[in-house]
Design an enzyme around this catalytic site. Structure first.
Site, PDB file in Angstrom:
ATOM      1  N   ASN A 147       4.601 -35.986  13.146  1.00  0.00           N
ATOM      2  CA  ASN A 147       4.367 -36.840  14.496  1.00  0.00           C
ATOM      3  C   ASN A 147       3.360 -37.727  14.076  1.00  0.00           C
ATOM      4  O   ASN A 147       2.497 -37.699  13.148  1.00  0.00           O
ATOM      5  CB  ASN A 147       3.608 -36.106  15.520  1.00  0.00           C
ATOM      6  CG  ASN A 147       4.698 -34.953  16.125  1.00  0.00           C
ATOM      7  OD1 ASN A 147       5.863 -35.344  16.372  1.00  0.00           O
ATOM      8  ND2 ASN A 147       4.201 -33.944  16.671  1.00  0.00           N
ATOM      9  N   LYS A 152       2.316 -30.444  13.278  1.00  0.00           N
ATOM     10  CA  LYS A 152       2.164 -29.351  12.729  1.00  0.00           C
ATOM     11  C   LYS A 152       2.669 -29.188  11.422  1.00  0.00           C
ATOM     12  O   LYS A 152       2.169 -28.368  10.410  1.00  0.00           O
ATOM     13  CB  LYS A 152       2.302 -28.109  13.644  1.00  0.00           C
ATOM     14  CG  LYS A 152       1.568 -27.689  14.723  1.00  0.00           C
ATOM     15  CD  LYS A 152       1.701 -26.549  15.535  1.00  0.00           C
ATOM     16  CE  LYS A 152       0.332 -26.100  16.258  1.00  0.00           C
ATOM     17  NZ  LYS A 152      -0.856 -25.906  15.538  1.00  0.00           N
ATOM     18  N   GLY A 153       4.051 -29.524  11.229  1.00  0.00           N
ATOM     19  CA  GLY A 153       4.796 -29.495  10.198  1.00  0.00           C
ATOM     20  C   GLY A 153       3.956 -30.117   8.779  1.00  0.00           C
ATOM     21  O   GLY A 153       3.799 -29.649   7.994  1.00  0.00           O
ATOM     22  N   LEU A 154       3.812 -31.280   9.094  1.00  0.00           N
ATOM     23  CA  LEU A 154       3.211 -32.337   8.099  1.00  0.00           C
ATOM     24  C   LEU A 154       1.541 -31.604   7.755  1.00  0.00           C
ATOM     25  O   LEU A 154       1.160 -31.592   6.557  1.00  0.00           O
ATOM     26  CB  LEU A 154       2.807 -33.756   8.538  1.00  0.00           C
ATOM     27  CG  LEU A 154       2.347 -34.686   7.587  1.00  0.00           C
ATOM     28  CD1 LEU A 154       2.878 -34.879   6.449  1.00  0.00           C
ATOM     29  CD2 LEU A 154       2.030 -35.965   8.203  1.00  0.00           C
ATOM     30  N   ASP A 164     -13.413 -33.167  15.459  1.00  0.00           N
ATOM     31  CA  ASP A 164     -12.047 -33.172  15.956  1.00  0.00           C
ATOM     32  C   ASP A 164     -11.482 -31.982  15.508  1.00  0.00           C
ATOM     33  O   ASP A 164     -11.659 -31.564  14.348  1.00  0.00           O
ATOM     34  CB  ASP A 164     -11.579 -34.397  15.396  1.00  0.00           C
ATOM     35  CG  ASP A 164     -10.187 -34.316  15.768  1.00  0.00           C
ATOM     36  OD1 ASP A 164      -9.619 -33.698  16.539  1.00  0.00           O
ATOM     37  OD2 ASP A 164      -9.281 -35.523  15.445  1.00  0.00           O
ATOM     38  N   ASP A 198      -4.062 -25.757  11.587  1.00  0.00           N
ATOM     39  CA  ASP A 198      -3.104 -25.981  10.438  1.00  0.00           C
ATOM     40  C   ASP A 198      -3.874 -26.069   9.066  1.00  0.00           C
ATOM     41  O   ASP A 198      -3.229 -25.527   8.355  1.00  0.00           O
ATOM     42  CB  ASP A 198      -2.738 -27.468  10.640  1.00  0.00           C
ATOM     43  CG  ASP A 198      -1.846 -27.509  12.095  1.00  0.00           C
ATOM     44  OD1 ASP A 198      -1.106 -26.385  12.486  1.00  0.00           O
ATOM     45  OD2 ASP A 198      -1.888 -28.664  12.677  1.00  0.00           O
TER      46      ASP A 198
END
EC number: 2.7.1.15
Length: 295
Positions: free
Chosen positions: A10, A39-41, A237, A243
């Site tokens: 994203n 989340k994948g990346l 942040d 993740d």
């Protein structure tokens, strides 16, 4: 053992605000930044920076070249990352003055997986390989079922929790990585000890990692529990904190690191990540984690 992370990519539009908006409220933001995330990346970057050769599965849209560049810069194999028409997924993130966030996700290319593409990717993996999944792409049931048939080890971060997950046979999952919100959504319980009790009852053959933010994390499996305290840092942040923990935790599994040591390293990596801005850009390199002494 190969690691396939079949997940989302994203663009993250991050708006810095005083506080998270309430219903009907309008407020001005102090700044806007655009990062690559999903989340994948994020989890692939964490795995790669922890020293794992990770294969990224999924789809990017017509505006996805930057994702290919970032994957290659981080040593992530993109052989199984396909292209599709239309835009990539994106997230709109409110980031408040305390570093907490509120996230809305538009699926884009992440929601265009097909059974054919999933089968083409998974045919390159087999017994003992790891499949890491989240719930930001479609086709989750196919991914779990096909990986199970191939005797892969399925690790699931069930985020966001929704009805899609109720269609999946979660008894095929080897390891759950959940936070307190997801724990309550799965089990109906709020207290960490009750969540873990229910996870063991529902999924007795699976391990569970329950992350608790500033309260650390608890691993449960093989009839025992290990608690890991969080490292206190100034929070900037929290977007990629979970993740980062996930990537480093799985990296430890591939290296057969003792569980206590593995959890501790993942907690250090997560602490570094929350002290930085952005999602993927905030994830530390392995050498940074190993040399970090700010605690």
């Amino acid at each position: 053992m190969k690691v396939l992370n079949y997940g989302s990519l994203n663009y993250d539009y991050v708006y810095e605000v005083d506080h998270i908006n309430k219903p009907g409220e309008t407020q001005s933001c102090q700044a806007r930044n655009v990062f690559c995330g999903g989340k994948g990346l994020n989890q692939s970057v964490a795995l790669a920076r922890a020293g794992v050769l990770v294969y990224q599965g999924g789809l990017i849209g017509e505006d996805g070249q930057l994702f290919l560049d970032i994957c290659r810069e981080n040593g992530i194999d993109t052989s199984y990352l396909g292209r599709t028409e239309g835009p990539c997924g994106h997230a709109v993130i409110q980031l408040d003055k305390n570093g907490e966030n509120s996230i809305m996700i538009y699926g884009g290319a992440n929601q265009k997986q097909t059974p054919e593409h999933i089968a083409q990717v998974l045919e390159n993996f087999g017994e003992g390989d790891i499949l890491l999944l989240q719930n930001e792409v479609n086709g989750l049931k196919d991914l779990i079922d096909q990986a199970w048939k191939r005797q892969m080890k399925i690790i699931l971060n069930p985020s966001p929790w929704n009805d899609v997950l109720k269609e999946c046979d979660l008894k095929k999952v080897s390891i759950f990585l959940i936070n307190e919100v997801e724990g309550e959504q799965i089990t109906g319980k709020q207290k960490p000890e009750e969540i873990l009790e229910e996870m063991e009852r529902f999924y007795p053959d699976a391990q569970t990692v329950l992350t608790l933010g500033s309260q650390g994390a608890i691993w449960q499996g093989e009839g025992r529990q290990i608690r890991q305290e969080a490292y206190p840092v100034k929070t900037v942040d929290t977007t990629a904190a979970g993740d980062t923990f996930t990537g480093y935790f799985i990296a430890g599994l591939t290296e057969n690191i003792p569980m206590e040591e593995n959890l501790n390293r993942a907690a250090r990596a997560s602490a570094i990540a929350v002290s930085r801005m952005g999602a993927a850009p905030s994830i530390p390199l392995r050498r940074e984690v190993e040399s970090w002494t700010n605690f």
